[in-house]
Design an enzyme around this catalytic site. Structure first.
Site, PDB file in Angstrom:
ATOM      1  N   ILE A 171     100.616  70.294  66.827  1.00 17.25           N
ATOM      2  CA  ILE A 171      99.505  70.985  66.175  1.00 17.25           C
ATOM      3  C   ILE A 171      98.230  70.132  66.150  1.00 17.25           C
ATOM      4  O   ILE A 171      97.144  70.631  66.470  1.00 17.25           O
ATOM      5  CB  ILE A 171      99.902  71.492  64.780  1.00 17.25           C
ATOM      6  CG1 ILE A 171     100.845  72.691  64.926  1.00 17.25           C
ATOM      7  CG2 ILE A 171      98.674  71.870  63.954  1.00 17.25           C
ATOM      8  CD1 ILE A 171     101.371  73.258  63.639  1.00 17.25           C
TER       9      ILE A 171
ATOM     10  N   LYS B 278     110.944  77.039  65.654  1.00 12.30           N
ATOM     11  CA  LYS B 278     111.330  77.490  67.001  1.00 12.30           C
ATOM     12  C   LYS B 278     112.543  78.420  66.950  1.00 12.30           C
ATOM     13  O   LYS B 278     112.755  79.233  67.840  1.00 12.30           O
ATOM     14  CB  LYS B 278     111.651  76.280  67.892  1.00 12.30           C
ATOM     15  CG  LYS B 278     110.481  75.345  68.119  1.00 12.30           C
ATOM     16  CD  LYS B 278     109.393  75.979  68.955  1.00 12.30           C
ATOM     17  CE  LYS B 278     108.289  74.980  69.291  1.00 12.30           C
ATOM     18  NZ  LYS B 278     107.147  75.624  69.980  1.00 12.30           N
TER      19      LYS B 278
ATOM     20  N   GLY C 190     101.950  58.944  55.972  1.00 13.72           N
ATOM     21  CA  GLY C 190     100.593  58.865  55.439  1.00 13.72           C
ATOM     22  C   GLY C 190     100.036  60.186  54.958  1.00 13.72           C
ATOM     23  O   GLY C 190      98.838  60.264  54.635  1.00 13.72           O
TER      24      GLY C 190
ATOM     25  N   GLY D 276      97.768  64.141  62.009  1.00 16.55           N
ATOM     26  CA  GLY D 276      99.143  63.676  61.908  1.00 16.55           C
ATOM     27  C   GLY D 276      99.809  63.675  63.276  1.00 16.55           C
ATOM     28  O   GLY D 276      99.161  63.787  64.321  1.00 16.55           O
ATOM     29  N   ILE D 277     101.139  63.590  63.270  1.00 16.49           N
ATOM     30  CA  ILE D 277     101.907  63.494  64.503  1.00 16.49           C
ATOM     31  C   ILE D 277     102.341  64.886  64.959  1.00 16.49           C
ATOM     32  O   ILE D 277     102.703  65.725  64.141  1.00 16.49           O
ATOM     33  CB  ILE D 277     103.149  62.605  64.272  1.00 16.49           C
ATOM     34  CG1 ILE D 277     102.708  61.159  64.005  1.00 16.49           C
ATOM     35  CG2 ILE D 277     104.097  62.637  65.466  1.00 16.49           C
ATOM     36  CD1 ILE D 277     103.841  60.243  63.612  1.00 16.49           C
TER      37      ILE D 277
ATOM     38  N   GLU E   7      95.634  57.549  60.837  1.00 19.58           N
ATOM     39  CA  GLU E   7      96.700  56.546  60.942  1.00 19.58           C
ATOM     40  C   GLU E   7      97.241  56.438  62.353  1.00 19.58           C
ATOM     41  O   GLU E   7      97.756  55.414  62.755  1.00 19.58           O
ATOM     42  CB  GLU E   7      97.840  56.854  59.970  1.00 19.58           C
ATOM     43  CG  GLU E   7      98.689  58.044  60.372  1.00 19.58           C
ATOM     44  CD  GLU E   7      99.670  58.457  59.303  1.00 19.58           C
ATOM     45  OE1 GLU E   7     100.777  58.840  59.673  1.00 19.58           O
ATOM     46  OE2 GLU E   7      99.334  58.395  58.106  1.00 19.58           O
TER      47      GLU E   7
ATOM     48  N   ILE F 203     107.551  70.798  57.082  1.00 14.42           N
ATOM     49  CA  ILE F 203     108.808  71.453  57.458  1.00 14.42           C
ATOM     50  C   ILE F 203     108.887  72.814  56.772  1.00 14.42           C
ATOM     51  O   ILE F 203     109.237  73.817  57.383  1.00 14.42           O
ATOM     52  CB  ILE F 203     110.008  70.557  57.095  1.00 14.42           C
ATOM     53  CG1 ILE F 203     110.011  69.321  57.996  1.00 14.42           C
ATOM     54  CG2 ILE F 203     111.320  71.331  57.218  1.00 14.42           C
ATOM     55  CD1 ILE F 203     111.029  68.273  57.609  1.00 14.42           C
TER      56      ILE F 203
END
Length: 424
Positions: A213, A355, A330, A209-210, A232, A307
């Site tokens: 991590i 954070k 996705g 994913g984005i 993706e 999240i």
């Protein structure tokens, strides 16, 4: 040879009441968007549809409230305020199914603003770093307005478009937006990356994913062998692994010998690396993210983030309470595809705290939060404190497993919440 015109002339094609698609990520056509804002005096009720945007996205600003409505399919920083106000809204949809919205005229497009690489000797441009949902947009939009940017990489795959199919051409040279996820990786992210890497077998196929991590995971895979990629999106972390033959796509089982993606976003190093590089196939996201295609890869490992996760395994990845932060994207496409893959592993990887020191493992999701991955789809959850497997476990067992990988300072609070809920 080709009829290039000014942005002012090209954007004049947008009329009141139109629905306009904006190309996404590093292809965000801000040169056209800025001009559309300048022409706001002559239009009303223009709807904007897009996924992730970069740059200013001028028309999303409050001063254009009465002219443009931002109907986002995946929320990003430049449009987040608009989407969470009366200037916009969010469409919950799997990334794999956004092309359906265009192709079945659920969201018919009047105009598409795109950015392309220059035409080759045969007259073919490409959709560059973002084929994703843009393929369906250019296939269905009534009018295509394109920035031809000589700095846009020429990519292989589904992104070819002949210049004769583009109605308005604007030549504009501009550096692409960049992000260096690797530079943002901290100690906690590296521990998460190490724990995820331990779950990945040789000859696995990866989806990342984005964010930080996924890049942390890639940094921890240097000693693995014969990995594949079906994802993706791509970031810089794949480059060293490809160059060192860690990623070679030999044993995927589907699209062997190719790194499959729908878009990339990273540094200039990444854009230079994918330029005219035949090892990459940038494909339509309706094919890349189709769960049945994903499951065709052997040992498919899906690595996504969240999240917050509640004690039963419900994953919120798109909102903070009622505030729409991103989108479904996705995640579920790949979580389901990996679960169906032979020896596949769907993984949610998070730091135990934000954070700001807030626990990501919570007794209950925030009021109004969206569930992206349901507790029926959850398998592996990983933090810097370890990894747990929730599939097949009951609610009490899940709670105890998740508490064991929460931040130590949050475990007592979570234990009390679990006891109050389950009386055990």
């Amino acid at each position: 040879m080709y009829n290039y015109i000014s942005a002012e002339e090209a954007v004049y094609t947008v009329k009141s009441g139109n629905r306009v698609f904006f190309h996404g990520s590093a292809c965000t056509p801000n040169h056209l968007i800025d001009e559309l804002a300048r022409q706001s005096h002559r239009v009303d009720n223009v709807e904007i549809v897009s996924i992730t945007q970069q740059g200013n996205v001028e028309v999303a600003k409050p001063e254009y409230k009465d002219k443009f409505f931002v109907n986002s399919l995946f929320v990003s920083t430049p449009v987040r305020d608009a989407v969470n106000s009366d200037r916009g809204d969010f469409v919950p949809v799997f990334l794999s199914e956004i092309p359906i919205l265009f192709r079945k005229n659920i969201l018919p497009l009047d105009v598409a603003f795109i950015t392309v690489s220059p035409p080759d000797k045969h007259g073919f441009c490409t959709l560059g770093t973002s084929v994703d949902v843009a393929r369906a947009a250019v296939d269905t939009a009534q009018t295509i307005v394109a920035i031809v940017n000589p700095l846009m990489p020429r990519t292989h795959g589904d992104g070819m478009i002949h210049i004769s199919k583009i109605h308005k051409l604007v030549w504009h040279e501009e550096e692409l937006p960049t992000v260096d996820y690797g530079a943002k990786v901290g100690p906690d992210e590296m521990l998460v990356g190490k724990n995820v890497a331990e779950l990945i077998d040789d000859r696995s196929t990866l989806q990342m994913g984005i964010g930080t991590i996924p890049d942390a995971v890639l940094k921890c895979l240097g000693n693995h062998k014969d990995l594949g990629v079906h994802t993706e999106m791509l970031s810089d972390g794949v480059i060293d692994l490809i160059q060192n033959d860690v990623i070679n796509n030999k044993y995927k089982g589907y699209h062997n010998n190719k790194t499959i993606t729908s878009f990339c976003f990273g540094t200039k190093k990444l854009y230079d690396y994918v330029d005219d590089n035949t090892v990459f196939a940038f494909n339509d996201v309706s094919a890349v993210n189709f769960p049945i295609n994903i499951m065709r890869n052997k040992k498919m490992v899906a690595i996504n983030s969240a999240i917050e996760i509640d004690l039963t395994g419900q994953v919120c990845a798109d909102s903070i309470g009622t505030m729409q932060y991103s989108g479904i994207g996705g995640q579920m496409d790949f979580m389901r595809g990996a679960a169906l893959s032979e020896d596949g592993k769907p993984i949610i990887a998070i730091t135990s705290r934000t954070k700001r020191g807030v626990s990501r493992i919570v007794p209950f999701l925030k009021q109004g939060a969206g569930v992206v991955t349901t507790r029926g789809h959850i398998h592996w959850v990983v933090t810097e404190y370890g990894s747990v497997y929730l599939y097949g476990k009951n609610l009490r067992q899940r709670a105890q497993e998740l508490i064991s990988i929460a931040h130590p300072d949050d475990r007592e609070m979570l234990e009390r919440a679990a006891y109050e809920r389950f009386k055990h």
